[in-house]
Design a protein around this motif. Sequence first.
Motif, PDB file in Angstrom:
ATOM      1  N   ASN A  78      78.902  83.141 -31.021  1.00 32.70           N
ATOM      2  CA  ASN A  78      79.901  82.195 -30.528  1.00 32.70           C
ATOM      3  C   ASN A  78      79.738  81.976 -29.024  1.00 32.70           C
ATOM      4  O   ASN A  78      79.789  80.848 -28.540  1.00 32.70           O
ATOM      5  N   GLY A  79      79.528  83.042 -28.265  1.00 33.17           N
ATOM      6  CA  GLY A  79      79.336  82.916 -26.828  1.00 33.17           C
ATOM      7  C   GLY A  79      78.010  82.269 -26.458  1.00 33.17           C
ATOM      8  O   GLY A  79      77.895  81.619 -25.433  1.00 33.17           O
ATOM      9  N   ALA A  80      77.002  82.438 -27.327  1.00 28.26           N
ATOM     10  CA  ALA A  80      75.691  81.857 -27.049  1.00 28.26           C
ATOM     11  C   ALA A  80      75.718  80.342 -27.205  1.00 28.26           C
ATOM     12  O   ALA A  80      75.049  79.634 -26.457  1.00 28.26           O
ATOM     13  N   VAL A  81      76.463  79.840 -28.164  1.00 27.10           N
ATOM     14  CA  VAL A  81      76.498  78.390 -28.383  1.00 27.10           C
ATOM     15  C   VAL A  81      77.563  77.704 -27.533  1.00 27.10           C
ATOM     16  O   VAL A  81      77.584  76.487 -27.456  1.00 27.10           O
ATOM     17  N   ASP A  82      78.417  78.472 -26.890  1.00 22.59           N
ATOM     18  CA  ASP A  82      79.423  77.919 -25.993  1.00 22.59           C
ATOM     19  C   ASP A  82      78.742  77.510 -24.693  1.00 22.59           C
ATOM     20  O   ASP A  82      78.276  78.340 -23.926  1.00 22.59           O
ATOM     21  N   LEU A  83      78.668  76.222 -24.443  1.00 20.74           N
ATOM     22  CA  LEU A  83      77.928  75.717 -23.292  1.00 20.74           C
ATOM     23  C   LEU A  83      78.606  76.037 -21.957  1.00 20.74           C
ATOM     24  O   LEU A  83      77.999  75.907 -20.908  1.00 20.74           O
ATOM     25  N   LYS A  84      79.859  76.442 -21.984  1.00 23.15           N
ATOM     26  CA  LYS A  84      80.566  76.758 -20.746  1.00 23.15           C
ATOM     27  C   LYS A  84      80.165  78.129 -20.209  1.00 23.15           C
ATOM     28  O   LYS A  84      80.277  78.402 -19.039  1.00 23.15           O
ATOM     29  N   VAL A  85      79.731  79.008 -21.098  1.00 18.60           N
ATOM     30  CA  VAL A  85      79.400  80.372 -20.704  1.00 18.60           C
ATOM     31  C   VAL A  85      77.896  80.476 -20.474  1.00 18.60           C
ATOM     32  O   VAL A  85      77.107  80.130 -21.332  1.00 18.60           O
ATOM     33  N   GLU A 142      75.658  83.088 -20.296  1.00 25.72           N
ATOM     34  CA  GLU A 142      75.291  84.481 -20.516  1.00 25.72           C
ATOM     35  C   GLU A 142      74.040  84.529 -21.379  1.00 25.72           C
ATOM     36  O   GLU A 142      74.110  84.587 -22.596  1.00 25.72           O
ATOM     37  N   TYR A 143      72.901  84.538 -20.718  1.00 25.33           N
ATOM     38  CA  TYR A 143      71.632  84.461 -21.429  1.00 25.33           C
ATOM     39  C   TYR A 143      71.301  85.740 -22.189  1.00 25.33           C
ATOM     40  O   TYR A 143      70.466  85.724 -23.077  1.00 25.33           O
ATOM     41  N   TRP A 144      71.942  86.867 -21.876  1.00 21.77           N
ATOM     42  CA  TRP A 144      71.680  88.111 -22.581  1.00 21.77           C
ATOM     43  C   TRP A 144      71.957  87.947 -24.063  1.00 21.77           C
ATOM     44  O   TRP A 144      71.298  88.579 -24.896  1.00 21.77           O
ATOM     45  N   ARG A 145      72.912  87.092 -24.412  1.00 20.60           N
ATOM     46  CA  ARG A 145      73.226  86.858 -25.824  1.00 20.60           C
ATOM     47  C   ARG A 145      72.022  86.280 -26.555  1.00 20.60           C
ATOM     48  O   ARG A 145      71.711  86.662 -27.678  1.00 20.60           O
ATOM     49  N   TRP A 146      71.343  85.325 -25.909  1.00 22.26           N
ATOM     50  CA  TRP A 146      70.161  84.709 -26.516  1.00 22.26           C
ATOM     51  C   TRP A 146      69.040  85.734 -26.665  1.00 22.26           C
ATOM     52  O   TRP A 146      68.325  85.727 -27.663  1.00 22.26           O
ATOM     53  N   TYR A 147      68.883  86.614 -25.700  1.00 21.79           N
ATOM     54  CA  TYR A 147      67.851  87.650 -25.798  1.00 21.79           C
ATOM     55  C   TYR A 147      68.138  88.596 -26.956  1.00 21.79           C
ATOM     56  O   TYR A 147      67.240  88.970 -27.707  1.00 21.79           O
ATOM     57  N   PHE A 148      69.390  89.005 -27.082  1.00 20.38           N
ATOM     58  CA  PHE A 148      69.766  89.924 -28.156  1.00 20.38           C
ATOM     59  C   PHE A 148      69.560  89.275 -29.525  1.00 20.38           C
ATOM     60  O   PHE A 148      68.956  89.872 -30.432  1.00 20.38           O
ATOM     61  N   LEU A 149      70.045  88.046 -29.683  1.00 21.32           N
ATOM     62  CA  LEU A 149      69.879  87.332 -30.962  1.00 21.32           C
ATOM     63  C   LEU A 149      68.403  87.061 -31.254  1.00 21.32           C
ATOM     64  O   LEU A 149      67.954  87.206 -32.399  1.00 21.32           O
ATOM     65  N   GLY A 150      67.652  86.694 -30.236  1.00 21.65           N
ATOM     66  CA  GLY A 150      66.215  86.482 -30.417  1.00 21.65           C
ATOM     67  C   GLY A 150      65.502  87.761 -30.821  1.00 21.65           C
ATOM     68  O   GLY A 150      64.597  87.740 -31.665  1.00 21.65           O
ATOM     69  N   GLY A 151      65.914  88.869 -30.241  1.00 22.77           N
ATOM     70  CA  GLY A 151      65.344  90.163 -30.619  1.00 22.77           C
ATOM     71  C   GLY A 151      65.627  90.514 -32.065  1.00 22.77           C
ATOM     72  O   GLY A 151      64.782  91.091 -32.759  1.00 22.77           O
ATOM     73  N   MET A 152      66.819  90.165 -32.539  1.00 22.38           N
ATOM     74  CA  MET A 152      67.141  90.405 -33.948  1.00 22.38           C
ATOM     75  C   MET A 152      66.231  89.581 -34.851  1.00 22.38           C
ATOM     76  O   MET A 152      65.706  90.088 -35.852  1.00 22.38           O
ATOM     77  N   LEU A 153      66.051  88.313 -34.520  1.00 21.85           N
ATOM     78  CA  LEU A 153      65.174  87.455 -35.322  1.00 21.85           C
ATOM     79  C   LEU A 153      63.724  87.934 -35.254  1.00 21.85           C
ATOM     80  O   LEU A 153      63.033  87.977 -36.273  1.00 21.85           O
ATOM     81  N   LEU A 154      63.278  88.306 -34.068  1.00 25.33           N
ATOM     82  CA  LEU A 154      61.912  88.799 -33.910  1.00 25.33           C
ATOM     83  C   LEU A 154      61.705  90.091 -34.702  1.00 25.33           C
ATOM     84  O   LEU A 154      60.662  90.270 -35.340  1.00 25.33           O
TER      85      LEU A 154
END
Length: 139
Positions: A38-45, A47-59
């Motif tokens: 939710n925080g990753a897709v919220d354009l107001k926030v 916080e790139y760490w969310r994208w790294y964490f989610l990307g790590g899960m997918l990887l």
Amino acid sequence: MVEFNWVTGLLGGILIGISATILLAFDGRIAGISGMLNGAVDLKVKEYWRWYFLGGMLLGGLIYEYFLPFLPSTPIPDAKPLIMVVGGLLVGFGTRMGNGCTSGHGVCGLGRFSARSLVAVITFLVTAMVTVFITNLVS
């Protein structure tokens, strides 16, 4: 269906617990996936760490599936894609309504002794047991 192996389940649980602990200990953040997404897709926030964490899960999933051939592959569900999409939307609605998902409440919330998470986890478990009971009665 793939036979359940308790060792892989235990190792997976340990890895999830370690990753949630590391994120909380070093960054003060909670590894609840629905809140993170939710925080990753919220354009107001920003916080790139969310994208790294989610990307790590997918990887991690891709590495498991395609680069570790000695491990069992992921089972393919028998459900129709439309049913899976509707189920996913219902889960998303439920996580929004419950202020978090099972990983957030079960792994992170209980680890922080959150009373709200305890109530949520009990609700998840009771609902799952009732669902299995009803499903077994119908089939």
